[in-house]
Enzyme design. Structure first.
Site, PDB file in Angstrom:
ATOM      1  CG  ASP A 207      42.227  35.100  36.595  1.00 46.03           C
ATOM      2  OD1 ASP A 207      42.908  35.660  35.732  1.00 46.03           O
ATOM      3  OD2 ASP A 207      41.823  35.682  37.628  1.00 46.03           O
ATOM      4  CG  ASP A 209      45.047  38.626  32.272  1.00 48.17           C
ATOM      5  OD1 ASP A 209      44.104  39.148  32.911  1.00 48.17           O
ATOM      6  OD2 ASP A 209      45.723  39.248  31.456  1.00 48.17           O
TER       7      ASP A 209
END
Length: 288
Positions: A207, A209
């Protein structure tokens, strides 16, 4: 004889062709490791797997018994560790699904015991180069061979967790030039160094973050989805590395015999109790 261990998620050992599987119970002076340790063979090369959070992902990052994990592997004769972990990206070009070969850490954890040498016998090992260049090179060659997206060299910011970052924290770590963020490689890397085990970190980006305005805030669902899609690539990497990692061992690796110059406490203060506690980790130097 060199022996390789993989520390990572529960599914990394579900490898086609793995044989002679045996789950081992290992006791340590520091308590129980995260789980039993799987001893197995890949093409007649012995390898060990340790589920960092236990099978079923039952252990919070802050509650992992890192000392027991490393001590248990040392008892089994492990000389080399490849850590495989999920991370968030702090840079645009490190998209989900990409591998990062970490060679530096910033340790922002605060609730964990970070040394084996916490009473009577004090040691200061160097962490200037916290990962093993030979192991990293072995992983790099395999990722190239498999044509998997990766970045060689990166800084891993280790946060305490278990919560994900705030936006302010994420932006702060980006301003420091960090590449990825996660919760598990510290104090694991420090303890491996104290145990004179060569260590490298393969980070799998799941991802962005929470800093990236074009992407949703990180969620467990998103992390798991990316991990599952990339798990097969991780397993392929492990199979190839197991075959060839010994060809990349560096005789000048910073982990090799690092305790020779690390212990500062005079022998007159060493007690048998503490020496027994440290026998698996530092028996080589405590006996000399």
């Amino acid at each position: 004889m060199n022996k390789l261990a993989i520390i990572g998620g529960s599914g990394l050992y579900n490898i086609d062709g793995i044989k002679d599987e045996k789950w081992l119970n290992v006791d340590t002076p520091w308590g129980k490791p995260s789980d039993q340790i799987l001893e197995a063979k890949i093409e007649d090369k012995q390898v060990y797997f340790l589920p960092r959070h236990a099978r079923g992902h039952k252990i919070n990052p802050s509650n992992i018994n890192f000392r027991a994990n490393i001590d248990a592997l040392k008892q089994l004769g492990v000389t080399d560790i490849i850590s495989v972990s999920a991370v968030g990206s702090l840079k645009e070009e490190l998209e989900p699904g990409k591998f990062v070969l970490v060679d530096q850490f910033i340790d922002r954890t605060f609730a964990r015991v970070k040394t084996f040498f916490d009473k009577e016998i004090v040691a200061h090992v160097s962490m200037a180069k916290p990962t093993s260049p030979g192991l990293m090179k072995a992983c790099e060659e395999v990722l190239k061979k498999l044509n998997l997206k990766h970045k060689v060299s990166g800084t891993y910011l280790v946060m305490e967790g278990p919560q994900f970052s705030s936006l302010a924290e994420s932006n702060l770590y980006r301003s420091w030039g960090c590449d990825v963020i996660g919760m598990t490689n510290m104090p694991e890397a420090k303890l491996a160094r104290e145990a004179e085990i060569r260590y490298t970190s393969v980070a799998m980006v799941t991802d962005y973050d929470c800093w990236h305005e074009d992407h949703e805030d990180v969620s467990v669902e998103q992390v798991i989805k990316t991990l599952l899609s990339n798990a097969d690539n991780a397993r392929k990497m492990i199979v190839e590395v197991v075959k060839n990692f010994e060809n990349f061992i560096d005789p000048k690796d910073p982990a090799n015999n690092c305790l020779d110059t690390a212990i500062i406490t005079d022998r007159s203060h060493w007690t048998e109790t503490t020496k027994q506690e440290l026998k698996n980790i530092a028996g080589r130097v405590l006996k000399s």
